[in-house]
Design a protein around this motif. Structure first.
Motif, mmCIF file in Angstrom:
data_model
loop_
_atom_site.group_PDB
_atom_site.id
_atom_site.type_symbol
_atom_site.label_atom_id
_atom_site.label_comp_id
_atom_site.label_asym_id
_atom_site.label_seq_id
_atom_site.Cartn_x
_atom_site.Cartn_y
_atom_site.Cartn_z
ATOM 1 N N GLY A 53 9.448 11.483 3.359
ATOM 2 C CA GLY A 53 8.882 12.819 3.433
ATOM 3 C C GLY A 53 7.425 12.867 3.875
ATOM 4 O O GLY A 53 6.923 13.936 4.232
ATOM 5 N N GLU A 54 6.733 11.743 3.851
ATOM 6 C CA GLU A 54 5.320 11.705 4.260
ATOM 7 C C GLU A 54 5.120 11.125 5.654
ATOM 8 O O GLU A 54 4.009 11.081 6.158
ATOM 9 C CB GLU A 54 4.501 10.881 3.254
ATOM 10 N N VAL B 164 0.846 -1.186 0.000
ATOM 11 C CA VAL B 164 0.000 0.000 0.000
ATOM 12 C C VAL B 164 0.888 1.245 0.000
ATOM 13 O O VAL B 164 1.613 1.495 0.967
ATOM 14 C CB VAL B 164 -0.930 0.041 1.235
ATOM 15 N N GLU B 165 0.846 2.003 -1.099
ATOM 16 C CA GLU B 165 1.618 3.253 -1.173
ATOM 17 C C GLU B 165 0.871 4.322 -0.368
ATOM 18 O O GLU B 165 -0.254 4.693 -0.711
ATOM 19 C CB GLU B 165 1.786 3.687 -2.628
ATOM 20 N N CYS B 166 1.504 4.825 0.678
ATOM 21 C CA CYS B 166 0.867 5.787 1.581
ATOM 22 C C CYS B 166 1.436 7.177 1.318
ATOM 23 O O CYS B 166 2.409 7.602 1.946
ATOM 24 C CB CYS B 166 1.115 5.382 3.031
ATOM 25 N N ALA B 167 0.826 7.868 0.370
ATOM 26 C CA ALA B 167 1.296 9.192 -0.019
ATOM 27 C C ALA B 167 0.139 9.955 -0.659
ATOM 28 O O ALA B 167 -0.806 9.344 -1.162
ATOM 29 C CB ALA B 167 2.459 9.065 -1.002
ATOM 30 N N PRO B 168 0.210 11.297 -0.658
ATOM 31 C CA PRO B 168 -0.869 12.082 -1.271
ATOM 32 C C PRO B 168 -0.778 12.148 -2.788
ATOM 33 O O PRO B 168 -1.722 12.538 -3.455
ATOM 34 C CB PRO B 168 -0.681 13.466 -0.650
ATOM 35 N N THR C 91 1.830 -4.563 3.716
ATOM 36 C CA THR C 91 2.979 -3.680 3.903
ATOM 37 C C THR C 91 2.646 -2.267 3.444
ATOM 38 O O THR C 91 2.265 -2.058 2.286
ATOM 39 C CB THR C 91 4.213 -4.210 3.153
ATOM 40 N N LEU C 92 2.775 -1.317 4.355
ATOM 41 C CA LEU C 92 2.593 0.094 4.045
ATOM 42 C C LEU C 92 3.916 0.627 3.507
ATOM 43 O O LEU C 92 4.954 0.466 4.154
ATOM 44 C CB LEU C 92 2.211 0.882 5.301
ATOM 45 N N LEU C 93 3.888 1.235 2.340
ATOM 46 C CA LEU C 93 5.085 1.817 1.737
ATOM 47 C C LEU C 93 5.012 3.327 1.963
ATOM 48 O O LEU C 93 4.189 4.019 1.361
ATOM 49 C CB LEU C 93 5.143 1.489 0.246
ATOM 50 N N MET D 293 -4.230 13.981 3.434
ATOM 51 C CA MET D 293 -3.536 13.020 4.283
ATOM 52 C C MET D 293 -4.422 12.585 5.448
ATOM 53 O O MET D 293 -4.223 11.521 6.007
ATOM 54 C CB MET D 293 -2.206 13.601 4.785
ATOM 55 N N LEU D 294 -5.417 13.396 5.801
ATOM 56 C CA LEU D 294 -6.406 12.984 6.800
ATOM 57 C C LEU D 294 -7.126 11.730 6.319
ATOM 58 O O LEU D 294 -7.330 10.780 7.081
ATOM 59 C CB LEU D 294 -7.391 14.111 7.062
ATOM 60 N N ALA D 295 -7.497 11.703 5.025
ATOM 61 C CA ALA D 295 -8.185 10.528 4.464
ATOM 62 C C ALA D 295 -7.254 9.324 4.438
ATOM 63 O O ALA D 295 -7.666 8.202 4.743
ATOM 64 C CB ALA D 295 -8.702 10.851 3.065
#
Length: 199
Positions: A119-120, A36-40, A113-115, A92-94
């Motif tokens: 910077g985030e 899971v790519e965790c970025a805006p 796995t959270l990627l 980023m709240l969402a």
């Protein structure tokens, strides 16, 4: 018999070359059943040649009830399907709120796995506490950016890492020779040991 929540790994990374690390034995061991790519904004999709349409919601789509199987993209370049960052800027709240949706039991997912780009990390903050373990993938061939220092300060302040949940600092090199990587690994070993001693 009730299903258990998936085990979650948080893998911080320094560069979009991350798929080359995930293709190694060390990377595959951290990958789980879903990435899971965790970025805006998208970054990994460009490297993987995966298009993210502007209406693709990324992990935030879980908040509206979209099935994770619908959002995930399988690719031969990765050891597991990936849920890319949203195609258009997303709050980023969402993203933070959606991370708790990943804890729902799902017979298809034993490990996620959270990627997380360095910077985030600050923007995700305490939401990353959903993870059971943490690791750092560092492309040592890329020039370090000032966000590396900011990340180190944030990580020390958040106190997310412990001896039990830290899965290591993983230096890799997407472009240089294997000999370069082999030379760097022992140089970075003391840093890895220091991280473990502080955790």
């Amino acid at each position: 018999m009730s299903l258990a929540s998936p085990k979650i790994t948080c893998l911080f990374f320094t560069d979009p070359s991350l798929p080359s690390f995930l293709a190694t034995p060390a990377g595959r061991a951290l990958a789980g059943d879903l990435l899971v790519e965790c970025a805006p904004h998208p970054a990994l999709g460009y490297v993987l040649n995966l298009e993210t349409p502007s209406n693709y919601p990324g992990v935030a789509g879980l908040l509206g009830g979209i099935d994770v199987g619908t959002l995930a993209h399988p690719t031969d370049a990765l050891p597991a399907p990936i849920l890319l960052a949203a195609g258009a800027p997303v709050s980023m709240l969402a993203v933070r709120s959606a991370l708790t949706c990943l804890l729902r039991p799902d017979e298809r997912l034993r490990a996620i796995t959270l990627l997380v780009p360095l910077g985030e990390a600050r923007a995700l903050g305490a939401a990353l506490a959903v993870a059971d373990r943490f690791a750092i993938a560092w492309d040592v061939a890329a020039f370090p950016h000032e966000e590396l220092l900011a990340f180190a300060g944030w990580l020390a302040a958040e106190k997310l890492l412990t001896r039990e949940n830290f899965a290591g600092l993983h230096p890799y090199a997407a472009t240089p020779s294997a000999a370069h990587t082999q030379r760097l690994a022992p140089l970075l070993a003391p840093l890895n040991a220091r991280l473990l001693s502080v955790a």
